[in-house]
Motif scaffolding. Structure first.
Motif, PDB file in Angstrom:
ATOM      1  N   GLU A 171       0.802  -1.228   0.000  1.00  0.00           N
ATOM      2  CA  GLU A 171       0.000   0.000   0.000  1.00  0.00           C
ATOM      3  C   GLU A 171       0.834   1.276   0.000  1.00  0.00           C
ATOM      4  O   GLU A 171       0.541   2.223   0.716  1.00  0.00           O
ATOM      5  N   LEU A 172       1.878   1.338  -0.824  1.00  0.00           N
ATOM      6  CA  LEU A 172       2.726   2.520  -0.901  1.00  0.00           C
ATOM      7  C   LEU A 172       2.283   3.388  -2.081  1.00  0.00           C
ATOM      8  O   LEU A 172       2.176   2.900  -3.210  1.00  0.00           O
ATOM      9  N   ARG A 173       2.029   4.659  -1.815  1.00  0.00           N
ATOM     10  CA  ARG A 173       1.606   5.568  -2.875  1.00  0.00           C
ATOM     11  C   ARG A 173       2.724   5.748  -3.900  1.00  0.00           C
ATOM     12  O   ARG A 173       3.878   5.967  -3.546  1.00  0.00           O
ATOM     13  N   CYS A 174       2.349   5.659  -5.188  1.00  0.00           N
ATOM     14  CA  CYS A 174       3.278   5.843  -6.298  1.00  0.00           C
ATOM     15  C   CYS A 174       2.673   6.895  -7.223  1.00  0.00           C
ATOM     16  O   CYS A 174       1.598   6.682  -7.794  1.00  0.00           O
ATOM     17  N   THR A 175       3.357   8.028  -7.373  1.00  0.00           N
ATOM     18  CA  THR A 175       2.847   9.131  -8.177  1.00  0.00           C
ATOM     19  C   THR A 175       3.788   9.341  -9.358  1.00  0.00           C
ATOM     20  O   THR A 175       4.955   9.718  -9.167  1.00  0.00           O
TER      21      THR A 175
END
Length: 195
Positions: A74-78
């Motif tokens: 669940e790590l945000r990747c932008t």
């Protein structure tokens, strides 16, 4: 401005939303996390038991086999105009962004991770999940797994070939440098709580 409500969370979402606007919204990291795709903010579906168990076991198994990569849930990747939160990202330890104290930064990754893993949850749209994997591959990712616990199949996406289907005793492919020897059957066997 519209209001989208899911469980106890309320979030005001303007009619047209830029990525910068999205990243400034309150509570996008609430569980389940919010994602930004095609100018739209949407909340991930709440994971079920099968999803949670596979996510936990996969991260543990990968992290036990290598010190050069890390599996992070669940790590945000932008990147590439989107902000997604894959179920698991596998990234080289040296690529993990850190602050001045050497601690991982709270904003996540600002590049496509080498490997993303998505595990279908009940009532989750497979096309939307597949599109996140393809977006990652188009922006520099090397591999994506789409795990379907109900069908007992793993679809493996790579940027240089058509997707492959893995079931039964087929060994699942990993990034080079990760010595995980795991078959689809072994992975889905983790769903059994009692033998």
């Amino acid at each position: 401005m519209s209001i989208r409500k899911r469980s106890r969370l309320m979030i005001a979402v303007p009619g047209f939303l830029t990525l910068d606007d999205f990243l400034k919204l309150p509570a996008i990291e609430e569980s389940p996390a919010w994602e930004y795709i095609d100018s739209e903010a949407m909340q991930k579906p709440m994971p079920g038991g099968k999803h949670s168990r596979l996510q936990l076991r996969l991260a543990s198994a990968m992290n036990a086999t290598t010190s050069t990569y890390e599996a992070l849930p669940e790590l945000r990747c932008t990147f590439g105009g989107r902000s997604i939160v894959p179920d698991l990202v596998v990234v080289a330890t040296e690529q993990i962004p850190v602050d001045d104290d050497g601690e991982i930064i709270s904003t996540g990754l600002e590049f496509a991770p080498p490997w993303v893993i998505e595990i279908l949850s009940p009532d989750q749209n497979q096309t939307k999940v597949t599109r996140k994997i393809l977006h990652t591959l188009r922006h520099g990712g090397q591999m994506g797994w789409l795990v379907d616990p109900d069908e007992r199949v793993v679809l493996v996406y790579r940027c240089d070939r058509l997707p492959d289907e893995f079931t039964g005793d087929a060994v699942l492919p990993c990034l080079e440098g990760i010595a995980l020897q795991l078959t689809a059957e072994e992975m889905f066997g983790w769903l059994r709580v009692r033998a």
